[in-house]
Every structure is written in structure tokens, then in C-alpha cells.
Design an enzyme around this catalytic site. Sequence first.
Site, PDB file in Angstrom:
ATOM      1  N   PHE A 156     -11.623  -3.826  -7.094  1.00  0.00           N
ATOM      2  CA  PHE A 156     -10.905  -4.415  -5.950  1.00  0.00           C
ATOM      3  C   PHE A 156      -9.858  -5.422  -6.429  1.00  0.00           C
ATOM      4  O   PHE A 156      -8.964  -5.782  -5.691  1.00  0.00           O
ATOM      5  CB  PHE A 156     -11.880  -5.174  -5.033  1.00  0.00           C
ATOM      6  CG  PHE A 156     -12.880  -4.333  -4.317  1.00  0.00           C
ATOM      7  CD1 PHE A 156     -14.214  -4.292  -4.724  1.00  0.00           C
ATOM      8  CD2 PHE A 156     -12.508  -3.580  -3.222  1.00  0.00           C
ATOM      9  CE1 PHE A 156     -15.162  -3.530  -4.040  1.00  0.00           C
ATOM     10  CE2 PHE A 156     -13.447  -2.808  -2.534  1.00  0.00           C
ATOM     11  CZ  PHE A 156     -14.771  -2.790  -2.942  1.00  0.00           C
ATOM     12  N   ASN A 189      -0.184  -8.307 -12.396  1.00  0.00           N
ATOM     13  CA  ASN A 189      -1.586  -8.420 -11.945  1.00  0.00           C
ATOM     14  C   ASN A 189      -2.203  -7.080 -11.629  1.00  0.00           C
ATOM     15  O   ASN A 189      -3.322  -6.784 -12.035  1.00  0.00           O
ATOM     16  CB  ASN A 189      -1.653  -9.310 -10.694  1.00  0.00           C
ATOM     17  CG  ASN A 189      -1.793 -10.770 -11.070  1.00  0.00           C
ATOM     18  OD1 ASN A 189      -2.893 -11.241 -11.320  1.00  0.00           O
ATOM     19  ND2 ASN A 189      -0.674 -11.458 -11.178  1.00  0.00           N
ATOM     20  N   LEU A 247      -2.271  -8.882  11.069  1.00  0.00           N
ATOM     21  CA  LEU A 247      -2.445  -9.107  12.502  1.00  0.00           C
ATOM     22  C   LEU A 247      -3.801  -9.693  12.873  1.00  0.00           C
ATOM     23  O   LEU A 247      -3.881 -10.766  13.495  1.00  0.00           O
ATOM     24  CB  LEU A 247      -2.240  -7.790  13.270  1.00  0.00           C
ATOM     25  CG  LEU A 247      -2.437  -7.901  14.790  1.00  0.00           C
ATOM     26  CD1 LEU A 247      -1.365  -8.769  15.428  1.00  0.00           C
ATOM     27  CD2 LEU A 247      -2.456  -6.517  15.426  1.00  0.00           C
ATOM     28  N   TYR A 302     -12.707 -10.473   0.037  1.00  0.00           N
ATOM     29  CA  TYR A 302     -13.068  -9.998   1.378  1.00  0.00           C
ATOM     30  C   TYR A 302     -13.814  -8.663   1.331  1.00  0.00           C
ATOM     31  O   TYR A 302     -14.996  -8.586   1.662  1.00  0.00           O
ATOM     32  CB  TYR A 302     -11.776  -9.885   2.204  1.00  0.00           C
ATOM     33  CG  TYR A 302     -11.890  -9.212   3.541  1.00  0.00           C
ATOM     34  CD1 TYR A 302     -10.881  -8.355   3.979  1.00  0.00           C
ATOM     35  CD2 TYR A 302     -12.957  -9.447   4.398  1.00  0.00           C
ATOM     36  CE1 TYR A 302     -10.956  -7.748   5.228  1.00  0.00           C
ATOM     37  CE2 TYR A 302     -13.042  -8.851   5.642  1.00  0.00           C
ATOM     38  CZ  TYR A 302     -12.028  -7.989   6.054  1.00  0.00           C
ATOM     39  OH  TYR A 302     -12.090  -7.380   7.298  1.00  0.00           O
ATOM     40  N   ASP A 312       8.497  -2.928   8.681  1.00  0.00           N
ATOM     41  CA  ASP A 312       7.385  -2.306   9.407  1.00  0.00           C
ATOM     42  C   ASP A 312       7.777  -0.917   9.909  1.00  0.00           C
ATOM     43  O   ASP A 312       8.930  -0.676  10.263  1.00  0.00           O
ATOM     44  CB  ASP A 312       6.994  -3.159  10.621  1.00  0.00           C
ATOM     45  CG  ASP A 312       6.017  -4.250  10.235  1.00  0.00           C
ATOM     46  OD1 ASP A 312       5.537  -4.225   9.094  1.00  0.00           O
ATOM     47  OD2 ASP A 312       5.749  -5.127  11.063  1.00  0.00           O
ATOM     48  N   SER A 366      -4.369   2.241  -1.248  1.00  0.00           N
ATOM     49  CA  SER A 366      -3.904   1.824   0.071  1.00  0.00           C
ATOM     50  C   SER A 366      -3.053   2.911   0.715  1.00  0.00           C
ATOM     51  O   SER A 366      -2.371   3.671   0.025  1.00  0.00           O
ATOM     52  CB  SER A 366      -3.052   0.552  -0.073  1.00  0.00           C
ATOM     53  OG  SER A 366      -2.359   0.294   1.125  1.00  0.00           O
ATOM     54  N   TYR A 408       4.252  -4.019  -3.683  1.00  0.00           N
ATOM     55  CA  TYR A 408       2.783  -3.938  -3.606  1.00  0.00           C
ATOM     56  C   TYR A 408       2.356  -2.476  -3.532  1.00  0.00           C
ATOM     57  O   TYR A 408       1.525  -2.012  -4.310  1.00  0.00           O
ATOM     58  CB  TYR A 408       2.254  -4.716  -2.387  1.00  0.00           C
ATOM     59  CG  TYR A 408       0.866  -4.286  -2.006  1.00  0.00           C
ATOM     60  CD1 TYR A 408       0.666  -3.424  -0.922  1.00  0.00           C
ATOM     61  CD2 TYR A 408      -0.221  -4.672  -2.762  1.00  0.00           C
ATOM     62  CE1 TYR A 408      -0.598  -2.981  -0.603  1.00  0.00           C
ATOM     63  CE2 TYR A 408      -1.492  -4.233  -2.445  1.00  0.00           C
ATOM     64  CZ  TYR A 408      -1.677  -3.382  -1.361  1.00  0.00           C
ATOM     65  OH  TYR A 408      -2.933  -2.940  -1.048  1.00  0.00           O
ATOM     66  N   LYS A 451       0.223   0.215  -6.279  1.00  0.00           N
ATOM     67  CA  LYS A 451      -0.918   1.091  -5.968  1.00  0.00           C
ATOM     68  C   LYS A 451      -0.568   2.535  -6.331  1.00  0.00           C
ATOM     69  O   LYS A 451      -1.381   3.267  -6.901  1.00  0.00           O
ATOM     70  CB  LYS A 451      -1.278   0.992  -4.478  1.00  0.00           C
ATOM     71  CG  LYS A 451      -1.833  -0.370  -4.041  1.00  0.00           C
ATOM     72  CD  LYS A 451      -3.164  -0.678  -4.699  1.00  0.00           C
ATOM     73  CE  LYS A 451      -3.802  -1.937  -4.152  1.00  0.00           C
ATOM     74  NZ  LYS A 451      -5.108  -2.261  -4.753  1.00  0.00           N
TER      75      LYS A 451
HETATM   76  C1  WQD Z   1      -0.254  -4.475  11.615  1.00  0.00           C
HETATM   77  C2  WQD Z   1       0.612  -4.358  12.856  1.00  0.00           C
HETATM   78  C3  WQD Z   1       2.768  -5.378  12.623  1.00  0.00           C
HETATM   79  C4  WQD Z   1       1.191  -9.476  12.246  1.00  0.00           C
HETATM   80  C5  WQD Z   1      -0.653  -4.276   5.674  1.00  0.00           C
HETATM   81  C6  WQD Z   1      -0.279  -3.870   4.308  1.00  0.00           C
HETATM   82  C7  WQD Z   1      -1.132  -2.754   3.845  1.00  0.00           C
HETATM   83  C8  WQD Z   1      -2.611  -3.036   4.064  1.00  0.00           C
HETATM   84  C9  WQD Z   1      -2.889  -3.484   5.475  1.00  0.00           C
HETATM   85  C10 WQD Z   1      -3.586  -3.579   1.909  1.00  0.00           C
HETATM   86  C11 WQD Z   1       2.071  -4.036  12.543  1.00  0.00           C
HETATM   87  C12 WQD Z   1       1.930  -6.115  13.676  1.00  0.00           C
HETATM   88  C13 WQD Z   1       1.340  -8.100  12.376  1.00  0.00           C
HETATM   89  C14 WQD Z   1       1.592 -10.323  13.323  1.00  0.00           C
HETATM   90  C15 WQD Z   1       2.251  -8.382  14.571  1.00  0.00           C
HETATM   91  N1  WQD Z   1      -3.090  -3.993   3.132  1.00  0.00           N
HETATM   92  N2  WQD Z   1       1.848  -7.578  13.519  1.00  0.00           N
HETATM   93  N3  WQD Z   1       2.108  -9.743  14.445  1.00  0.00           N
HETATM   94  O1  WQD Z   1       1.633  -4.158   7.838  1.00  0.00           O
HETATM   95  O2  WQD Z   1       0.120  -2.321   8.799  1.00  0.00           O
HETATM   96  O3  WQD Z   1      -0.347  -3.229   6.560  1.00  0.00           O
HETATM   97  O4  WQD Z   1      -2.018  -4.597   5.732  1.00  0.00           O
HETATM   98  O5  WQD Z   1      -3.725  -2.465   1.530  1.00  0.00           O
HETATM   99  O6  WQD Z   1      -0.887  -2.612   2.472  1.00  0.00           O
HETATM  100  O7  WQD Z   1       1.047  -3.409   4.345  1.00  0.00           O
HETATM  101  O8  WQD Z   1      -0.751  -4.656   8.550  1.00  0.00           O
HETATM  102  O9  WQD Z   1      -1.773  -6.424   9.901  1.00  0.00           O
HETATM  103  O10 WQD Z   1       0.445  -6.908   8.734  1.00  0.00           O
HETATM  104  O11 WQD Z   1       0.404  -5.358  10.700  1.00  0.00           O
HETATM  105  O12 WQD Z   1       2.726  -7.882  15.607  1.00  0.00           O
HETATM  106  O13 WQD Z   1       1.487 -11.587  13.278  1.00  0.00           O
HETATM  107  O14 WQD Z   1       0.626  -5.622  13.524  1.00  0.00           O
HETATM  108  O15 WQD Z   1       4.112  -5.240  13.029  1.00  0.00           O
HETATM  109  O16 WQD Z   1       2.547  -3.195  13.567  1.00  0.00           O
HETATM  110  P1  WQD Z   1       0.279  -3.552   7.993  1.00  0.00           P
HETATM  111  P2  WQD Z   1      -0.430  -5.928   9.453  1.00  0.00           P
END
Ligand code: WQD
Length: 363
Positions: free
Chosen positions: A80, A99, A199, A11, A294, A124, A148, A152
Site C-alpha cells: 500500500f 516515492n 469528497l 487508511y 475531473d 488505481s 500520480y 500507478k
Molecule cells: C470525487 C467526486 C469531484 C471533492 C481520487 C483520485 C483517485 C483515487 C480516488 C487513489 C468528483 C467531486 C470532490 C470536493 C467535489 N485515489 N468533489 N467536492 O477525483 O474521483 O479520485 O480519489 O487511488 O486516484 O483521483 O475522487 O473524492 O476527489 O472526487 O464536488 O470537495 O467528488 O469533482 O466528481 P476522484 P474525489
Amino acid sequence: MHVLVTGGAGYIGSHAALLLLEAGHRVSVFDNLSNSSPEALKRVHQMSGSAPELFVGDLLDADRVTEVLEITKPDAVIHFGGLKAVGESVEKPITYYQNNVVGTLNLITAMESAQVKRLVFSSSATVYAESKELPLVENAQRDASNPYGRTKLHIEQILEDLAVSDPQWSIAILRYFNPVGAHPSGNIGEDPQGIPNNLMPFIAQVAVGRRNEVRVFGTDYPTYDGTGVRDYIHVMDLAQGHLDALGYLNQNTGQYVWNLGTGSGTSVLDVIGAFSRACGRQLPYELVDRRPGDIAEYYGDPTTARLELGWKAERGIEEMARDMWKWQSNNPSGYPDYDLEGIPEDELNKFIRGARESLPETK
Ligand code: WQD
């Protein structure tokens, strides 16, 4: 410059490869294609007019990594390649340490042998400890809360030690906040395997009809609307940050850390609102319990990247949603699912260059 991009078919890697080629650099990609597609590189060629050269291999195959560094002899490496699903890392820590950490050790060992000492590393914001001190600055306390994030953090520490041991190294550690969006053409984008953990890709799949509704994980957080707040950054801004970091390393040895974020936070409900406007309909969502692990909110302070790299995120959440929707609506099922078993590397490169029409697809 000649840049070797590990994970360059993925990506963020494919977006960075596109900008590198458009800027006139030569790009070689090292990728095991476990979570990426040669289709992305074919489209990168079509969009930029220059073809990246793909070297298929795994960072855990030290001999192959050494061979590719010897063959390509790049001026720099952007790294990456790695696994990035937080939940999966909790279930499979050994896979993640192998990995991400061993893979990186193989890479820097091969780089040292080939006398290639410019490295941009994809880190990250999960390396930061949970903090009330927002926005997060680069010298904030680090303490990852999952395997994870710990991979990092360990890699950052390895690179810090490497830079101290040999001042010829130029190392940029880039701490991403939440990468989202896609190239505005809609030709390349995020194509997660299985059910998206994150999300924005989940919302995009609801918008295109692959999922029923968005589940909002928690509405009782101490945030402006009770839902989780994050620093979403457009993948095009993120990719540009890598080119700016590379330019800085051309002029400077040593090890540097920069946050790549917008400096502001957006709630889950506001992300759903932005995507609803982008796709032209109110997307359905359900309010459910918090997701374990979270935190309420985090967002970064991008000041040092602005002052030292001249980099600043230019795109806001509306543009992130608009561009992600264009990618998803143009590619409802993501990239074609090719059956690459037994396809030699030179045939994949012919496909990327347009000298081979198609690849076999899984049934
Ligand atoms: C974002 C917000 C969820 C899914 C992760 C990794 C981090 C980085 C980015 C690599 C939170 C909420 C999520 C859903 C929801 N990746 N949510 N419904 O957890 O901040 O970070 O991705 O570096 O390492 O930890 O991202 O997109 O999973 O969540 O409500 O179906 O959306 O609670 O508040 P996150 P996320």
C-alpha cells in the site's frame, strides 16, 4: 501466512491488517509514518487481539527495505505504501515518481533477494483512460492523466515485465475505484492530513463541524444529476478483496489484474444526501465550478473479481456514509497527533501491544 504490509498503518492498510489478523495471519507492517499513525495499529491490536509488528522505514531506503525483508521473510507482501494525492502529484512529480516508482523497485528488488515472490499491489482506476465505455473493464485502454496515476500505470507495467521475466512470481494488481468509509466500530478510519482533496472525507469534516460547507465541483456534467459520478467502494469491501487476492496467489503464479469497485456510480449530490441522512442533518453545500482535471463519471466492472476471486462489494453508499460518520464523530480530529521524533521502534511496538500506555503528543 506471514504477510508484510507496506503502508499498513495507513487508511486502507490498517483495515487490511485488521482483517488479516482476524483471519489468523501474522502481520508485519513497514511504514514511514509520514501519513499514518501507530495509534491505528494499537487499535487494530485491541480489536483483533493480535498485534502487528511495526518496522519503521522508508521505501526509498533500499538497505532498510532489504533488511526488513530479510528479518521478516514473509510469505507474501501487500504493497500500500505510496503517495496518492492527485493535485500534489501535479505540483511535485519528482517526489511522486521517487516515492511510488523507485520505492516499489526497491521493494521488489528486496523481495527477489529474499525469495519472496507473492505480491498484491494497490493500483488505481486512475490508470484508465477517460472513456465513454462504462463500466470500465480490466482490458480497457490505460492512459493516466496526472503524475500520480502515471506512477500507478508505470508500476503496473514494471510488474507485468517482472512476471514475464520470472514465472515464479505471483502478482495481483488491484485497481481501486473510490475507497471510502471506515470499520463499523468507528475505531479506525481515514485521517487525511490538511484539507481533504477527496469528497467523502471533506463531507465528514463538514458534518463534524471542522469545515463550513461542501463545495460541489461542477453541476453541468452529462450525468444523471449534473454532478460528478464515481464508484465509491467501502474500505471493508476493499480490504476483503486483498485477502481474496492473496488466497488466489497462494494457488496461482503469474500476474493478474482485478477491478475493486461496486459496478455502479453515485453522484456528488447523492453522496451529500447519504451523509446528511447518516449524521441526521442536511449538510450545507455550495455549487461551484468544475475542478480542473475531473471527468464526468467513471465506475468499474467487478465481474472478473467475482468470477475469479469470489469477491463482491457487499456495502452500499448508505453504509459507507454511516460508518464514515461513526469514525468521524468518534474521532473529530482523527488520530491523536503524536510527536514521534526520537521514539525508538521497540517503544512504538510496546505502545501497539499495550505494554506502553501513551506517546508524547504535539502541543
Ligand atoms: C470525487 C467526486 C469531484 C471533492 C481520487 C483520485 C483517485 C483515487 C480516488 C487513489 C468528483 C467531486 C470532490 C470536493 C467535489 N485515489 N468533489 N467536492 O477525483 O474521483 O479520485 O480519489 O487511488 O486516484 O483521483 O475522487 O473524492 O476527489 O472526487 O464536488 O470537495 O467528488 O469533482 O466528481 P476522484 P474525489
